[in-house]
Design a protein around this motif. Structure first.
Motif, mmCIF file in Angstrom:
data_model
loop_
_atom_site.group_PDB
_atom_site.id
_atom_site.type_symbol
_atom_site.label_atom_id
_atom_site.label_comp_id
_atom_site.label_asym_id
_atom_site.label_seq_id
_atom_site.Cartn_x
_atom_site.Cartn_y
_atom_site.Cartn_z
ATOM 1 N N GLU A 498 9.711 -1.080 -12.182
ATOM 2 C CA GLU A 498 9.431 -2.029 -11.122
ATOM 3 C C GLU A 498 8.370 -1.503 -10.151
ATOM 4 N N LEU A 499 8.444 -0.199 -9.885
ATOM 5 C CA LEU A 499 7.469 0.387 -8.959
ATOM 6 C C LEU A 499 6.077 0.493 -9.556
ATOM 7 N N SER A 500 5.985 0.430 -10.866
ATOM 8 C CA SER A 500 4.680 0.567 -11.522
ATOM 9 C C SER A 500 3.931 -0.739 -11.631
ATOM 10 N N ASN A 501 4.510 -1.843 -11.178
ATOM 11 C CA ASN A 501 3.785 -3.121 -11.192
ATOM 12 C C ASN A 501 2.525 -3.024 -10.335
ATOM 13 N N GLU A 502 1.485 -3.737 -10.731
ATOM 14 C CA GLU A 502 0.191 -3.627 -10.040
ATOM 15 C C GLU A 502 0.229 -4.134 -8.609
ATOM 16 N N ASN A 503 1.146 -4.996 -8.302
ATOM 17 C CA ASN A 503 1.175 -5.542 -6.946
ATOM 18 C C ASN A 503 2.175 -4.824 -6.044
ATOM 19 N N VAL A 504 2.627 -3.639 -6.459
ATOM 20 C CA VAL A 504 3.580 -2.861 -5.663
ATOM 21 C C VAL A 504 2.895 -1.599 -5.151
ATOM 22 N N VAL A 505 3.081 -1.328 -3.854
ATOM 23 C CA VAL A 505 2.568 -0.100 -3.231
ATOM 24 C C VAL A 505 3.759 0.648 -2.659
ATOM 25 N N VAL A 506 3.884 1.925 -3.035
ATOM 26 C CA VAL A 506 4.985 2.762 -2.544
ATOM 27 C C VAL A 506 4.417 3.774 -1.556
ATOM 28 N N VAL A 507 5.320 4.383 -0.805
ATOM 29 C CA VAL A 507 4.869 5.258 0.277
ATOM 30 C C VAL A 507 5.128 6.720 -0.044
ATOM 31 N N CYS A 508 4.325 7.552 0.590
ATOM 32 C CA CYS A 508 4.511 8.989 0.592
ATOM 33 C C CYS A 508 4.026 9.497 1.936
ATOM 34 N N LYS A 509 4.187 10.784 2.171
ATOM 35 C CA LYS A 509 3.772 11.350 3.444
ATOM 36 C C LYS A 509 3.036 12.642 3.180
ATOM 37 N N PRO A 558 2.008 16.961 -1.386
ATOM 38 C CA PRO A 558 2.640 16.166 -2.439
ATOM 39 C C PRO A 558 2.150 14.725 -2.472
ATOM 40 N N CYS A 559 1.558 14.277 -1.345
ATOM 41 C CA CYS A 559 1.010 12.912 -1.251
ATOM 42 C C CYS A 559 -0.494 13.021 -1.409
ATOM 43 N N GLU A 560 -1.035 12.464 -2.474
ATOM 44 C CA GLU A 560 -2.441 12.663 -2.797
ATOM 45 C C GLU A 560 -3.354 11.516 -2.341
ATOM 46 N N THR A 561 -2.788 10.365 -2.041
ATOM 47 C CA THR A 561 -3.628 9.207 -1.718
ATOM 48 C C THR A 561 -4.335 9.388 -0.372
ATOM 49 N N PRO A 562 -5.622 9.010 -0.292
ATOM 50 C CA PRO A 562 -6.335 9.094 0.993
ATOM 51 C C PRO A 562 -6.193 7.824 1.828
ATOM 52 N N HIS A 563 -5.448 6.832 1.305
ATOM 53 C CA HIS A 563 -5.384 5.537 1.971
ATOM 54 C C HIS A 563 -3.983 5.264 2.508
ATOM 55 N N SER A 564 -3.898 4.634 3.636
ATOM 56 C CA SER A 564 -2.612 4.318 4.251
ATOM 57 C C SER A 564 -1.974 3.116 3.583
ATOM 58 N N LEU A 565 -0.691 2.956 3.818
ATOM 59 C CA LEU A 565 0.038 1.804 3.284
ATOM 60 C C LEU A 565 -0.569 0.505 3.808
#
Length: 794
Positions: A498-509, A558-565
């Motif tokens: 479910e989390l891997s759907n293209e329209n889902v964004v999950v959070v990290c810190k 551990p959170c690699e994304t440069p973009h915010s939620l």
């Protein structure tokens, strides 16, 4: 403020037009004039209309029995009515205005109207050698109606400054009054007006001979030359003559040498209170006399006497020469039932190189006084200028220095919060929906989880699957899933799927070596493209006023994304609106909307010690939170599909037991201080990006550092100037308070409309400081003055 306008009509006439017309505007404080050019078209009909008007003017006065100071010659028209004459007057006025309002002249008029104020005292000189133009009543130009302190004067094309020998002051205005041939007219009233004029010493020559006039002009110092009697202009106004007695007449050329001597010895004003004086004025102007007053046409006794009765007291009472003439001329309008066009007759003739004389200057009393007054004004002006610059420099430097070291930061942030609270509440953003996990949802689901989780992986997977049925545009999961629960083999719904759907964004810190050395990793198997960090930043007082849209993560984070939620959710939503973001280090562009970051180091109220790293912007809170539904409502199918379809769905915890709660600028404005769940703040952050891109709602922004300096300097300077112009201590104190209130109002409007956060606290400090320095400087100056006076009388 006195202004001079010299309009030169050269190289033409009414039949050919004037291909080159220049206008020079002089300010009393300017060394050089501003110059504008234009042209005027040919209007041969204007000359013909004037000739008809003049013929009818004489006929009407002859019919009304006016007693002219010059005999009216036999009339060509005897059956004219006053009504017909009025029509011709209106035609002449309209024709003059039509000519002066022609398109080729508009550059001059527009420039003059832009630079002149209706409150200005304006001397307008028409410079030409065309005698017919001197005869035209150009004071009827509607320009003079719009500028009540303007008056027309005439000048020849060629002139030079008069050579005047300085004379000793006499405290009296010396007037040579020539009462010429008085056959059929009453000059005794003129004599009476001059005899009773305070501050004047008048020598009367009653029907003198040429030799007597010549001797008086040669042998005595005169300030004013006055003539009453018969006069006439000949050769179409090119020259004139006066009748000094019943047998003799004189032209200006016959008195040329005597008049030149009189001008050199101080003659500054000639008044010809007699008929048809344009020719006299043109002749006398060639001798460079400073100024004259003449009558354009034949003038009845009562009109001449009434003009003199109104002009002399006003001029002698201290009114400027041009204003005194205009007032006396306009007051003649009350006589026009009996004497048509009476207010058209008086006209000034001026040498443009001279400044209009005042009665006090004619007395000779003001030479030293004026010099002392000028010196005193210059000294005061220099003192005020130095004080203003000093107070502004002290106030601005102090405010900027204290702000640089963060002294004002707390007060500026609190003022920012107050201004945000004063804004009207906005409607919730209909593009977002929050699925909240309430305390009731948590307590009703006692599930086995790994770690401290609000809901299990299984419940979250069911929630996502249920939401996907309603076709949301994008789902943001604002719940950490850094560890997986034990798998339940009986459950066919898999969270990772479910989390891997293209329209889902999950959070990290992200990991922060100073504040959070651990960080929070995203769920296993979710690509970086489906992640958004939720690193929150709050100010020292604990209030969240900023958000980070992008930042570079540390290598071991551990959170690699440069973009915010919030950026991820907004970008995915806008993608379906055919808006693709353009991301750079200094700005993010959505279509035509550009979002600029707060500059590192100093931005707005944030100064030394505030970390503005990454791409940070201010949060423009709506203070109206997006619609919310509970976890239970979704799982039980108790929602309308329209609530979810094509929306951004944010899933987060709002339970009181959650530690994810923050203070906002609106927290202190609640009845009880209220901390806001993080998911609601994430919704605000996302909403402001959408609203900026789609609704043109402003993103809060600040001036560059130099812009703040100019803003503070400007208010400090304004306060100094305003305080300087007021003498009373009470009024100065009131002005300081009023200026601070006005400053607050301007800052409020700036943040309301364009979303600009300008510095209020440093500016208010600068206003008070500069005003205080001005008050202390004035007190010191007054104390010094009193000490000097005390020494004088001790």
């Amino acid at each position: 403020m006195s202004k001079l306008v010299v309009i030169s009509l050269l190289g033409g006439d009414l039949n050919r037009g004037f291909p080159v017309v220049t206008a020079q505007l002089w300010d009393v404080n300017q060394s050089f004039p501003m110059k504008f050019t234009g042209s005027l078209p040919a209007v041969p009909e204007l000359g013909e209309l004037y000739k008809r008007w003049r013929l009818l003017y004489e006929a009407v006065h002859y019919r009304l029995g006016s007693n002219h100071r010059i005999k009216v010659h036999s009339q060509d028209i005897t059956n004219i009515s006053v009504h017909d004459f009025d029509d011709v007057c209106q035609q002449l006025k309209a024709s003059i205005n039509g000519w002066l309002n022609s398109e080729s002249f508009q550059n001059i008029e527009r420039q003059l109207r832009t630079l002149l104020s209706p409150n200005d005292e304006i001397r307008v000189i028409f410079e030409t050698n065309v005698a017919l133009l001197h005869r035209l009543p150009c004071h009827l130009w509607n320009f003079f109606e719009d500028y009540p302190k303007a008056e027309l004067a005439l000048s020849n094309q060629e002139y030079t400054p008069p050579q005047i020998i300085r004379k000793s002051p006499t405290n009296k205005v010396k007037i040579l009054a020539i009462l010429g041939n008085s056959f059929g007219i009453d000059v005794e009233k003129d004599r009476s007006l001059l005899q009773n004029l305070a501050g004047a010493e008048t020598e009367f020559l009653v029907e003198p001979t040429r030799r007597e006039v010549d001797e008086q002009l040669w042998n005595h110092n005169w300030d004013i030359l006055f003539f009453a009697g018969h006069s006439v202009s000949v050769a179409d106004g090119e020259t004139g003559q006066i009748y000094i007695n019943q047998d003799e007449s004189l032209t200006v050329s016959q008195l040329k040498n005597a008049l030149k001597a009189a001008i050199t010895r101080g003659l500054k004003l000639a008044i010809f209170n007699s008929c048809d004086g344009i020719g006299l004025a043109r002749d006398l102007a060639d001798l460079n006399i400073p100024q004259m007053i003449v009558m354009r046409e034949g003038v009845p006794d009562l009109v001449a006497q009434e003009f003199l009765k109104n002009f002399l007291p006003a001029f002698a009472g201290g009114k400027p020469f041009y204003l005194a003439v205009r007032e006396a001329r306009e007051r003649l309008q009350g006589l026009e039932n009996d004497f048509p066009c009476a207010s058209w007759l008086p006209v000034i003739c001026q040498n443009p190189t001279t400044i209009p004389v005042t009665w006090q200057e004619l007395c000779g009393r003001t030479s030293d006084t004026k010099s002392d007054s000028t010196k005193s004004k210059i000294s005061t002006l220099k003192h005020n200028l130095r004080t203003i610059l000093l107070s502004t420099a002290i106030a601005t430097t102090s405010a900027i220095s204290l702000r640089y070291f963060g002294v004002f930061e707390k007060a500026e942030l609190q003022t920012f919060d107050q201004m945000m609270l004063l804004r009207p509440q906005e409607e919730p953003d209909p593009r977002l929906l929050i699925v909240e996990i309430t305390e009731k949802d948590i307590q009703s689901r006692r599930e086995i989880t790994l770690g401290s989780k609000s809901i299990s992986d299984n419940t979250l997977a069911q929630l996502l699957k249920q939401l996907q049925k309603y076709q949301p545009r994008v789902i943001g999961v604002d719940i950490y899933r850094d560890s997986a629960d034990p798998q339940d083999q009986s459950n066919s719904i898999n969270l990772a799927s479910e989390l891997s759907n293209e329209n889902v964004v999950v959070v990290c810190k992200g990991k922060d070596s100073t504040y959070d050395p651990q960080g929070v990793k995203p769920p296993e198997g979710v690509p970086v493209e489906g992640q958004g960090f939720t690193d929150a930043i709050h100010d020292p007082d604990g209030i969240v006023r900023r958000q980070i849209l992008m930042m570079a993560q540390e290598p071991s984070s551990p959170c690699e994304t440069p973009h915010s939620l919030s950026l991820q959710l907004a970008a995915r939503y806008l993608f379906y609106e055919n808006i693709t973001p353009e991301l750079t280090e200094d700005y993010i562009k959505f279509g035509t909307k550009v979002i600029k970051r707060l500059k590192s180091g100093r931005s707005g109220g944030y100064q030394q010690g505030t970390d503005l790293g990454g791409f940070q912007i201010l949060i423009n809170y709506r203070n109206a939170y997006s619609p919310r539904i509970s976890l239970a409502d979704v799982l039980n199918g108790q929602i309308s599909p329209d609530l979810v379809k094509d929306k951004i769905i944010l899933i987060g915890v709002t339970a009181n037991s959650s530690s994810d709660a923050w203070s906002t600028p609106y927290s202190g404005g609640q009845q009880y201080y209220q901390r806001i769940p993080g998911v609601l703040i994430q919704a605000e952050m996302t909403s402001q990006i959408l609203s900026a891109a789609l609704d043109k709602r402003p993103i809060l922004w600040v001036l560059p550092y130099w812009g703040d300096i100019l803003w503070i300097f400007g208010w400090s300077l304004a306060a100094s100037l305003i305080v300087c112009r007021n003498r009373s201590f009470v009024s100065k104190s009131c002005i300081i308070i009023a200026t601070v209130f006005i400053l607050y109002g301007v800052c409020l409007v700036k943040i309301f409309v364009p979303g600009l956060w300008v510095p209020f606290i440093p500016s208010a400090f600068a206003v008070v400081t500069s005003s205080t320095v001005m008050l202390l400087a004035d007190k010191k100056m007054n104390d010094n003055y009193l000490n000097i006076q005390n020494r004088k009388f001790s």
